[in-house]
Enzyme design. Structure first.
Site, short mmCIF file in Angstrom:
data_model
loop_
_atom_site.label_atom_id
_atom_site.label_comp_id
_atom_site.label_asym_id
_atom_site.label_seq_id
_atom_site.Cartn_x
_atom_site.Cartn_y
_atom_site.Cartn_z
CG ASP A 1 -4.42 -27.26 37.57
OD1 ASP A 1 -3.43 -26.90 37.05
OD2 ASP A 1 -5.65 -26.79 37.75
CD GLU B 1 7.95 -62.56 27.12
OE1 GLU B 1 7.01 -62.16 28.23
OE2 GLU B 1 7.70 -63.68 26.37
CG ASP C 1 -0.38 -30.08 36.93
OD1 ASP C 1 0.48 -29.81 36.07
OD2 ASP C 1 -1.30 -29.51 36.77
CG ASP D 1 -1.63 -31.90 32.90
OD1 ASP D 1 -0.62 -31.15 32.71
OD2 ASP D 1 -2.30 -31.73 34.04
CG HIS E 1 8.73 -62.33 18.68
ND1 HIS E 1 9.53 -63.64 18.33
CD2 HIS E 1 8.50 -62.46 20.04
CE1 HIS E 1 9.85 -64.17 19.48
NE2 HIS E 1 9.27 -63.53 20.59
#
Length: 449
Positions: free
Chosen positions: A124, A328, A9, A75, A252
């Site tokens: 933090d 993949e 942070d 964050d 797919h």
């Protein structure tokens, strides 16, 4: 291979203003804090401080083990999205910092996850300690830091308030271990509660509880909690886990390489769908539209998955989100070759790859172990993002098999014992207690006329 979690942070009191960063390296297996870093960096913006925190955390992890895999949690949506490659880096101050961060570890070893601020309190606090030190005209010192103690207290408080799984969502081995531990603790707590009740009966319940520090009351509460945790998450236990996050896993449609059974990973020619593959995608879309359960569509970035997802999403009236974690495996020098051709040219490498999940395909491809680490991080991120919802993940053979393998707690060699057809559907549900349920595998009924 070791796995680290890096939480980082940065902050600026003025933006730009007096700024500092904090970062912590955590052992992913044990949760132990391995290293902390913090620094007052003078006048800077929030984003610059956040990037500096990321760089410091990655460097600290690299000093511990340059071969480790690293899962970064921050964050800062900006840093996570830019480092994941989903957002372009436009600001000139950010580009050199992002480049510096990207060079600490090889890209395949690092994954990124955004977390809410309340889950990033350790880093933090370190950043704020660094800014406080700068205000005093000093630099941050580990000897005076309270960040680790506060983080430990916060973790303990969360554990008491709401029991959490001991492993990531969908980790079958961790879920089973947690249930066994809860049952064991429950038996021990039953004994303690009985002893406490007996003591209360001989000298008055209020006096017994007070003299024992509330042990009997805590033991009875532990019994209830253990029984709740140990309840199966598959629908017949007393605990209501709520709606799971359900991943509908779609391989797919066919490409020109599919019928030829050639290695086709993320490092090859990136083929498009064939006419057959496009028809398969149309059939999948029609089938899923009739069911009406899918609420979001997420696809691998490769052409064949994006094309499949686009066709299916058109039937569902949904947009497609791309996630690089669903790509993949990179098969290196084997891309475009058949199994027999690889056997002829790279027999030793192929034998090693078949025997060891850490082995890489020739040409520094991606090992199955590295793929599993990537898929686990992607799974955790998507489970958090789509809690209680059904999401279609359009991916490839190895990632889909890996989702299933991890949910079952099966060994790596199980990947070679699964058949996964083009345009097939599988499904895994992930519950709030960390357990998973495989609900479908390799269904191709929608492809039949």
């Amino acid at each position: 291979m070791r796995e680290f979690i890096v939480e980082a942070d940065g902050g600026s009191r003025g933006n730009p203003g007096p700024a500092g960063y904090g970062s912590v390296v955590i052992d992913a297996a044990t949760g132990q804090t391995l290293a902390e870093a913090a620094e007052y960096i003078g006048v800077a913006t929030n984003n610059v401080a956040e990037y500096r925190g990321l760089i410091a955390g990655l460097r600290a992890a690299h000093e511990l083990d340059p071969t480790a895999t690293v899962h970064v949690r921050m964050d800062s949506k900006l840093v996570i999205e830019q480092m994941s490659g989903r957002w372009k880096i436009k600001h000139p101050d950010m580009k050199p910092l992002a480049f510096e961060a990207s060079k600490v570890f090889p890209a395949p070893q690092v994954t990124y996850e955004w977390i809410p601020r309340e889950q990033n309190k350790h880093a933090d606090r370190l950043a704020n300690e660094a800014m406080d030190a700068g205000k005093r005209g000093e630099q941050w010192s580990a000897s005076g830091s309270m960040a680790e103690l506060e983080a430990a207290d916060a973790r303990a408080a969360r554990a008491v308030a709401e029991p959490k799984p001991s492993g990531p969502p969908g980790d079958a081995a961790a879920g089973a271990a947690r249930a066994r531990a809860a049952l064991s603790e429950g038996r021990a707590a039953d004994t303690a509660a009985s002893a406490g009740s007996a003591a209360a009966g001989s000298s008055g319940r209020r006096g017994a509880v007070e003299s024992s520090g509330g042990g009997a009351v805590r033991a009875e509460a532990d019994v209830r909690a253990a029984r709740s945790v140990a309840a199966p998450a598959t629908g017949w236990g007393p605990a209501d886990m709520g709606a799971p996050a359900t991943f509908v896993l779609l391989r797919h449609g066919e490409t020109p390489l599919t019928p030829q059974k050639r290695f086709s990973g993320s490092g090859g020619t990136d083929p498009s769908l064939s006419d057959v593959g496009r028809e398969q995608a149309e059939r999948v879309g029609a089938a899923l539209a009739r069911r009406g359960t899918v609420q979001a569509v997420v696809a691998s970035p490769l052409t064949r998955t994006r094309e499949t997802a686009g066709i299916v999403a058109a039937h569902l009236g949904l947009d497609v989100t791309v996630d690089d974690g669903l790509r993949e495996t990179d098969f290196g020098a084997w891309e475009g070759l058949t199994f027999g051709e690889v056997r002829e040219r790279y027999a030793d490498d192929l034998n090693a790859w078949l025997a060891d999940p850490e082995a890489r395909p020739t040409g520094d491809g991606e090992s199955f172990a590295a793929t599993a680490t990537r898929i686990a991080a992607t799974r955790d991120k998507l489970v958090a993002a789509y809690a209680g919802r059904t999401v279609l993940l359009v991916s490839h053979v190895t990632p889909i098999k890996t989702f299933v393998r991890l949910a079952l707690g099966a060994p790596p060699e199980s990947l070679f014992r699964m058949e996964l057809s083009a345009a097939s559907l599988s499904a895994v549900a992930y519950y709030a207690d960390g357990n998973a349920s495989v609900r479908l595998f390799n269904d191709t009924s929608h492809l039949r006329p």
